[in-house]
Write a protein that holds these residues in place. Sequence first.
Motif, PDB file in Angstrom:
ATOM      1  N   LYS A   1       0.793  -1.228   0.000  1.00 47.23           N
ATOM      2  CA  LYS A   1       0.000   0.000   0.000  1.00 47.23           C
ATOM      3  C   LYS A   1       0.825   1.278   0.000  1.00 47.23           C
ATOM      4  O   LYS A   1       0.287   2.358  -0.264  1.00 47.23           O
ATOM      5  N   LEU A   2       2.127   1.158   0.301  1.00 48.68           N
ATOM      6  CA  LEU A   2       2.960   2.347   0.425  1.00 48.68           C
ATOM      7  C   LEU A   2       4.147   2.263  -0.526  1.00 48.68           C
ATOM      8  O   LEU A   2       4.708   1.192  -0.734  1.00 48.68           O
ATOM      9  N   GLY A   3       4.508   3.409  -1.082  1.00 53.41           N
ATOM     10  CA  GLY A   3       5.712   3.514  -1.890  1.00 53.41           C
ATOM     11  C   GLY A   3       6.603   4.582  -1.289  1.00 53.41           C
ATOM     12  O   GLY A   3       6.107   5.615  -0.810  1.00 53.41           O
ATOM     13  N   PHE A   4       7.912   4.345  -1.287  1.00 55.77           N
ATOM     14  CA  PHE A   4       8.847   5.249  -0.623  1.00 55.77           C
ATOM     15  C   PHE A   4       9.845   5.835  -1.624  1.00 55.77           C
ATOM     16  O   PHE A   4      10.398   5.120  -2.460  1.00 55.77           O
ATOM     17  N   ILE A   5      10.080   7.144  -1.500  1.00 54.48           N
ATOM     18  CA  ILE A   5      11.115   7.827  -2.281  1.00 54.48           C
ATOM     19  C   ILE A   5      11.988   8.581  -1.291  1.00 54.48           C
ATOM     20  O   ILE A   5      11.485   9.371  -0.486  1.00 54.48           O
TER      21      ILE A   5
ATOM     22  N   LEU B   1       5.235   8.145  -0.146  1.00 55.58           N
ATOM     23  CA  LEU B   1       5.853   8.947   0.904  1.00 55.58           C
ATOM     24  C   LEU B   1       7.240   9.340   0.419  1.00 55.58           C
ATOM     25  O   LEU B   1       8.090   8.476   0.183  1.00 55.58           O
ATOM     26  N   ALA B   2       7.458  10.632   0.252  1.00 53.56           N
ATOM     27  CA  ALA B   2       8.704  11.129  -0.341  1.00 53.56           C
ATOM     28  C   ALA B   2       9.430  12.029   0.652  1.00 53.56           C
ATOM     29  O   ALA B   2       8.891  13.042   1.096  1.00 53.56           O
ATOM     30  N   ASP B   3      10.653  11.646   1.017  1.00 53.47           N
ATOM     31  CA  ASP B   3      11.443  12.401   1.990  1.00 53.47           C
ATOM     32  C   ASP B   3      12.528  13.197   1.257  1.00 53.47           C
ATOM     33  O   ASP B   3      13.528  12.635   0.821  1.00 53.47           O
ATOM     34  N   GLU B   4      12.311  14.492   1.103  1.00 54.54           N
ATOM     35  CA  GLU B   4      13.235  15.380   0.389  1.00 54.54           C
ATOM     36  C   GLU B   4      13.638  14.777  -0.964  1.00 54.54           C
ATOM     37  O   GLU B   4      14.837  14.601  -1.253  1.00 54.54           O
ATOM     38  N   PRO B   5      12.681  14.468  -1.835  1.00 56.43           N
ATOM     39  CA  PRO B   5      13.010  13.774  -3.084  1.00 56.43           C
ATOM     40  C   PRO B   5      13.855  14.594  -4.048  1.00 56.43           C
ATOM     41  O   PRO B   5      14.445  14.031  -4.975  1.00 56.43           O
ATOM     42  N   THR B   6      13.929  15.913  -3.850  1.00 59.08           N
ATOM     43  CA  THR B   6      14.752  16.755  -4.716  1.00 59.08           C
ATOM     44  C   THR B   6      15.982  17.290  -3.982  1.00 59.08           C
ATOM     45  O   THR B   6      16.730  18.101  -4.528  1.00 59.08           O
ATOM     46  N   GLY B   7      16.196  16.833  -2.749  1.00 60.09           N
ATOM     47  CA  GLY B   7      17.236  17.417  -1.903  1.00 60.09           C
ATOM     48  C   GLY B   7      18.645  17.270  -2.428  1.00 60.09           C
ATOM     49  O   GLY B   7      19.500  18.115  -2.161  1.00 60.09           O
ATOM     50  N   ASN B   8      18.936  16.199  -3.189  1.00 61.02           N
ATOM     51  CA  ASN B   8      20.279  15.980  -3.714  1.00 61.02           C
ATOM     52  C   ASN B   8      20.418  16.383  -5.178  1.00 61.02           C
ATOM     53  O   ASN B   8      21.393  16.007  -5.832  1.00 61.02           O
ATOM     54  N   LEU B   9      19.445  17.140  -5.683  1.00 63.26           N
ATOM     55  CA  LEU B   9      19.432  17.487  -7.098  1.00 63.26           C
ATOM     56  C   LEU B   9      19.583  18.988  -7.291  1.00 63.26           C
ATOM     57  O   LEU B   9      19.224  19.783  -6.426  1.00 63.26           O
TER      58      LEU B   9
END
Length: 221
Positions: free
Chosen positions: A84-88, A165-173
Amino acid sequence: MITLENINKTFYTSEVETRALEDINLTVEKGEFVAIMGPSGCGKSTMLNIMGLLDKPTSGWVIIDDVRADSLYDRDMARIRNQKLGFIFQSFHLIPSLNVLDNVLLPMLYRRGSSASANRKRALELIEKVGLTHRLKHFPSQLSGGQCQRVAIARALIGQPKVILADEPTGNLDSKMGAEIMDLLVQLNREGTTIVMVTHDERLAEETGRIIRLFDGKLVL
């Protein structure tokens, strides 16, 4: 979709007690795109981890799709995470020894009864969706940061989760790659995927449907 009721989280060491979250009450409805914002150390990632059943609250209840997580065994929580959950994650967490296709397929290895041919077909469709068909056999070390995050998004979607659920998905870009990833997340949300995203970037948060702000572990209204 996800409800947090009276959530508290305290971390203990032999000398220090740190209250990470205090009396959190929050509901994320189906189809929402919610941004969680706040200064570093305010509890954003902790709250996301509790939503994703990666961590347990000290007190309070997490309800996912009408099921209270505290009543579940660990294997049942693992099944919910898988189905049910997807993680990024900010750091992608791709397996260096696997190519793009195999990284995307990885979550399906833990799902019983799934068809290998159907999984491969869906993986190829998702890789095409994120624009990486020409990188199918490439390994993470051969990809840019933005491409790695696209692989991570395809991997998060392979199990057809109800919530991303996305934890800072653009943080390293860089800003250009970050904008491309954000455009992809907005597109996924428009197609019906519920998304909860931790971010420090006010501009990205403004592209979501709702902004939740935390300060010192508390919701700021």
